[in-house]
Scaffold this active site. Sequence first.
Site, short mmCIF file in Angstrom:
data_model
loop_
_atom_site.label_atom_id
_atom_site.label_comp_id
_atom_site.label_asym_id
_atom_site.label_seq_id
_atom_site.Cartn_x
_atom_site.Cartn_y
_atom_site.Cartn_z
N LEU A 76 -15.79 -42.01 -9.07
CA LEU A 76 -14.81 -43.09 -8.93
C LEU A 76 -15.41 -44.48 -8.84
O LEU A 76 -14.71 -45.46 -8.62
CB LEU A 76 -13.87 -42.85 -7.75
CG LEU A 76 -13.21 -41.47 -7.68
CD1 LEU A 76 -12.37 -41.34 -6.42
CD2 LEU A 76 -12.37 -41.21 -8.92
N ASP A 129 -40.33 -37.88 -2.41
CA ASP A 129 -40.77 -36.91 -3.40
C ASP A 129 -42.26 -37.02 -3.69
O ASP A 129 -42.96 -36.01 -3.78
CB ASP A 129 -39.97 -37.08 -4.70
CG ASP A 129 -40.37 -36.06 -5.75
OD1 ASP A 129 -40.31 -34.85 -5.46
OD2 ASP A 129 -40.75 -36.47 -6.86
#
Length: 159
Positions: A76, A129
């Site tokens: 949205l 990461d």
Amino acid sequence: MTPKLTHFDDGGNAVMIDVSTKSVTARTATAKGRVVMQAGTAELIASHGHKKGDVLAISQLAGIMGAKRTADLIPLCHPLPLDSVTVTLTLAEDQPAVDIMATCKTSGRTGVEMEALTAVSITALTVFDMCKAVDKTMQLTNIRVIYKDGGKSGTFIAD
């Protein structure tokens, strides 16, 4: 009166907000966050000794790329033509951590808070990461909007 969530219609269905009647204005948003880590991890980043490469430079690029993909990631969310995205990373002085700040600018009908938040989040995730093999204790913390300007609601500056 209880505030109403804007992404739902009267039947409770999810909707993308209609911004077609809003004026195009210059809009800016800045978000920040932090990745807290062990001292050795911060030292490895500072010395550019990580075998995967320059953690800060790669994470900065990931954050810029993330801002540009916000509408693909957040349901949205309006796709926005970004005029500018800046992401800065600095090693914190008060504790072993990387501080992240992102500013996004556009001329449009809706704000760029989500783009700034996405930039910070993707940057933090990339730091995590790249360093998770040496530090599984890292924490992504305090991601928030600290500044917003433009549009009908005007200027917001966090405390």
